[in-house]
Design a protein around this motif. Structure first.
Motif, PDB file in Angstrom:
ATOM      1  N   LEU B 265      36.487  42.431  28.001  1.00 14.92           N
ATOM      2  CA  LEU B 265      37.555  41.434  28.028  1.00 14.92           C
ATOM      3  C   LEU B 265      37.208  40.368  29.055  1.00 14.92           C
ATOM      4  N   LEU B 266      37.698  39.170  28.813  1.00 16.41           N
ATOM      5  CA  LEU B 266      37.528  38.080  29.782  1.00 16.41           C
ATOM      6  C   LEU B 266      38.903  37.517  30.100  1.00 16.41           C
ATOM      7  N   PRO B 267      39.173  37.247  31.380  1.00 15.86           N
ATOM      8  CA  PRO B 267      40.465  36.646  31.717  1.00 15.86           C
ATOM      9  C   PRO B 267      40.694  35.354  30.930  1.00 15.86           C
ATOM     10  N   ARG B 284      35.536  35.692  36.201  1.00 18.05           N
ATOM     11  CA  ARG B 284      35.872  34.650  35.233  1.00 18.05           C
ATOM     12  C   ARG B 284      37.352  34.284  35.284  1.00 18.05           C
ATOM     13  N   GLY B 285      38.052  34.767  36.277  1.00 19.51           N
ATOM     14  CA  GLY B 285      39.445  34.385  36.494  1.00 19.51           C
ATOM     15  C   GLY B 285      39.526  33.530  37.740  1.00 19.51           C
ATOM     16  N   PRO B 286      40.725  33.018  38.073  1.00 15.53           N
ATOM     17  CA  PRO B 286      40.844  32.170  39.256  1.00 15.53           C
ATOM     18  C   PRO B 286      40.603  32.944  40.555  1.00 15.53           C
ATOM     19  N   SER B 305      44.688  38.045  33.687  1.00 18.85           N
ATOM     20  CA  SER B 305      44.232  36.656  33.730  1.00 18.85           C
ATOM     21  C   SER B 305      43.458  36.390  35.023  1.00 18.85           C
ATOM     22  N   VAL B 306      43.520  37.333  35.981  1.00 23.09           N
ATOM     23  CA  VAL B 306      42.754  37.195  37.235  1.00 23.09           C
ATOM     24  C   VAL B 306      41.486  38.044  37.178  1.00 23.09           C
ATOM     25  N   HIS B 307      41.654  39.322  36.861  1.00 24.43           N
ATOM     26  CA  HIS B 307      40.516  40.220  36.671  1.00 24.43           C
ATOM     27  C   HIS B 307      40.977  41.348  35.767  1.00 24.43           C
ATOM     28  N   ASN B 347      26.387  47.001  45.921  1.00 19.39           N
ATOM     29  CA  ASN B 347      27.054  47.757  44.856  1.00 19.39           C
ATOM     30  C   ASN B 347      28.515  47.354  44.652  1.00 19.39           C
ATOM     31  N   VAL B 348      28.884  46.156  45.028  1.00 24.69           N
ATOM     32  CA  VAL B 348      30.241  45.670  44.766  1.00 24.69           C
ATOM     33  C   VAL B 348      30.121  44.414  43.909  1.00 24.69           C
ATOM     34  N   ARG B 349      30.744  44.480  42.720  1.00 23.20           N
ATOM     35  CA  ARG B 349      30.624  43.347  41.807  1.00 23.20           C
ATOM     36  C   ARG B 349      31.595  42.231  42.199  1.00 23.20           C
ATOM     37  N   TYR B 350      32.820  42.639  42.514  1.00 22.49           N
ATOM     38  CA  TYR B 350      33.788  41.644  42.975  1.00 22.49           C
ATOM     39  C   TYR B 350      34.916  42.312  43.743  1.00 22.49           C
ATOM     40  N   CYS B 351      35.649  41.513  44.518  1.00 21.91           N
ATOM     41  CA  CYS B 351      36.870  41.969  45.182  1.00 21.91           C
ATOM     42  C   CYS B 351      37.995  41.009  44.817  1.00 21.91           C
ATOM     43  N   VAL B 352      39.185  41.550  44.598  1.00 20.02           N
ATOM     44  CA  VAL B 352      40.391  40.736  44.432  1.00 20.02           C
ATOM     45  C   VAL B 352      41.468  41.341  45.316  1.00 20.02           C
ATOM     46  N   PRO B 353      42.166  40.575  46.157  1.00 16.10           N
ATOM     47  CA  PRO B 353      42.040  39.128  46.307  1.00 16.10           C
ATOM     48  C   PRO B 353      40.713  38.728  46.959  1.00 16.10           C
ATOM     49  N   HIS B 354      40.449  37.433  46.920  1.00 16.51           N
ATOM     50  CA  HIS B 354      39.197  36.938  47.479  1.00 16.51           C
ATOM     51  C   HIS B 354      39.279  36.745  48.982  1.00 16.51           C
TER      52      HIS B 354
END
Lengths: 152, 423
Positions: B265-267, B284-286, B305-307, B347-354
């Protein structure tokens, strides 16, 4: 059909290979299950005597895993979710569920039975769509409300 | 621009929420609870609930409601719990854009085009499925190739069967769920094919959706060609090598008339992008702050819509925060600005919040790149925590408390998930 089929082997050559396992007494049978409790996905083993008594449960890393192995070995159950035909509503299908987990061996038969069930809107969530499904004592209930629309 | 433009009905709100799925409903509720009096909830579908309405399987709500619900049950209970009389719900309506006066243009089946002035906006528009074009499967372009979610809508809502014999590409949860669903509806599922060496979906779904029905899962295997002129007649599948390159000498033909894609899925970030919010190239989200505010002041976002989330329960938590923050933006009393940027490390692809701030507690969601049985989660050299088992398919949730970061004075905090030795 029988809950005794070994699981976890994904059918991929070179993937999960059945290991030799521990030495088991003559007449004993070991069945393996893949634990669904958490992402660890433990390979659970249930050893049964020739008299079909559980001798040992192995391979779990928590109590939930052990409980799951015993349940899965003696009485595997599944919550069944599907849809039935509904008339008079905005959409033609009503999502339904078993109110409690159903013996696994009855899942397909229940879906076949529900193919001939037809309900009329309005329907309320929790309303019984099929009582005592296949004599299991378990009801099939609506998963949502559906109002009656003029279009019906 | 032009003076002759006909006057459109104009409505004024404190907070406008775009999308009435679980994230939108929770954001609206959060805004109301935080004191926003006039809240608008907009959705393009005829009813609230979003994708939950077609997810008829169970497994939702263990955290939020303390019991296992089906998607429609979760949606209906969330509506009853979160949507109160003070909330305006506009279904069959679509937010087109925001004009030069910072007013939203909303196209509504019932009301025509409305202008909506809102003190703050929450974007909760969910996600889209990746399609065949995203992975460029060679071959012809016959009917019968569709995303797993579309098949789910056809079967569960419209009562239509997509074919008679299906191949599923990708082992995401929707694909696994649909393998069971199609089987129970009398469609033969020839197999699930997964490019990677591990399944993407939950173990539970492997057991209950595939193993229960003897549906084979072929790992390290992919679809390399689609055959058929008007309708799919079959696919060629091939195992892949270590570099994921298809080994064509071992390719084989699998007859089928339907191909379901469960490849991620993509945001849905179109509106965020058009509002000028910065987009994270990984999620791919804000990009969002610890209050779920995008880089556009007054524009918040939450949920898929964010992740992409695994569990609706976390969507609800995140969205309530976004709603509360949106209300605070309008009513005053916003939290102090963030002073630390989270930097995905090993080994971390992303974090939310930024970004986060060191003065209060935060929930940080992250995804790892590869599975680890035992690991440390490290926040710079300020804090470390044992993690038992991490896989890319399951989001890691971490509470970051102010005392973890005592004495931390940099602006960038590196987040690593590294192997932990036994003992």
């Amino acid at each position: 059909m029988s809950g005794l089929r070994p699981t976890g082997d994904t059918g991929e050559p070179g993937g999960a290979t059945p290991d030799d396992g521990p030495v088991v007494d003559a007449g004993h049978e070991v069945t393996t299950y893949l634990c669904i409790g958490c992402p660890l996905g433990c390979r659970l083993e249930v050893e049964e005597s020739a008299e079909h008594e559980i001798v040992e449960v192995r391979g779990f890393s928590c109590r939930r895993g052990e409980r799951f192995a015993r349940q899965e070995h003696t009485d595997p159950r599944r919550t069944v979710t599907t849809t039935v035909a509904v008339t008079g509503a905005r959409i033609p299908r009503l999502p339904v569920r078993t109110a409690a987990p159903l013996p696994k061996g009855l899942v397909r038969a229940l879906c076949d039975r529900l193919a001939s069930v037809r309900v009329a809107a309005p329907v309320r969530r929790g309303e019984v769509v099929l009582a005592d499904a296949l004599g299991s004592g378990i009801d099939v209930v609506a998963s949502r409300d559906l109002d009656r629309t003029d279009a019906g | 621009m032009s003076a002759s433009r006909p006057a459109r009905p104009r409505r004024v709100y404190d907070v406008a929420v775009v999308g009435a799925g679980p994230a939108g409903m929770a954001a609206a509720a959060g805004a109301r609870q935080a004191g926003a009096e006039r809240v608008l909830l907009v959705d393009r579908e005829p009813e609230t609930g979003g994708i939950l309405n077609q997810c008829i399987h169970s497994g939702f709500g263990l955290h939020h409601f303390g019991e296992e619900l089906t998607g429609p049950e979760f949606a209906q209970r969330a509506f009853a719990e979160m949507v109160d009389d003070g909330l305006d719900v506009l279904t069959d309506s679509f937010v087109v854009d925001r004009d030069a006066d910072d007013e939203l243009s909303v196209m509504s089946a019932e009301h025509g085009v409305l202008r909506v002035a809102a003190g703050a906006i929450v974007l909760a528009s969910g996600a889209r499925e990746r399609t065949r074009g995203a992975i460029r499967i060679p071959g012809s372009r016959p009917a019968g190739v569709m995303t797993a979610g579309l098949a789910q809508h056809l079967v569960n809502v419209r009562g239509l069967l997509p074919g008679r014999r299906a191949v599923i590409l990708g082992s995401g949860d929707i694909g696994l769920i649909m393998a069971r669903r199609l089987t129970l509806e009398g469609i033969e599922v020839a197999g699930v094919f997964e490019l990677l060496a591990h399944a993407n979906g939950l173990t539970r779904n492997i057991v209950e959706c595939l193993d229960d029905f003897d549906i084979p899962l072929h790992l390290s295997t992919t679809v390399v060609e689609v055959h058929g002129r008007d309708r799919v007649e079959g696919v060629t599948v091939a195992p892949v090598g270590p570099g994921l390159e298809p080994l064509l000498d071992r390719a084989r033909f699998v007859p089928c008339d339907t191909v379901l894609l469960s490849i991620g899925l993509l945001p849905e970030a179109e509106l965020a992008r058009s509002l000028g919010a910065r987009i994270d190239p990984v999620t791919r989200g804000p990009v969002v702050s610890s209050t779920m505010e995008t880089t556009r002041p007054g524009v918040f976002a939450a949920g898929n819509s964010v992740h992409i989330h695994d569990l609706v329960d976390f969507v609800v938590e995140e969205a309530q925060l976004a709603g509360r923050s949106a209300a605070a933006h309008v009513l005053g009393g916003s939290a102090p600005r963030d002073n630390v940027t989270l930097v995905p490390g090993e080994n971390v692809r992303y974090c939310v919040p930024h970004t986060i701030s060191t003065d209060r507690e935060h929930t940080v969601y992250l995804r790892v790149r590869r599975p680890l049985e035992r690991s440390w989660l490290r926040l710079g050299d300020a804090y470390e925590k044992r993690l038992r088992y991490v896989v890319p398919a399951e989001m890691v949730t971490v509470k970051v408390r102010p005392r973890f970061l005592e004495g931390f004075s940099s602006e960038a905090l590196r987040v690593d998930v590294v192997p932990r030795e036994e003992g």
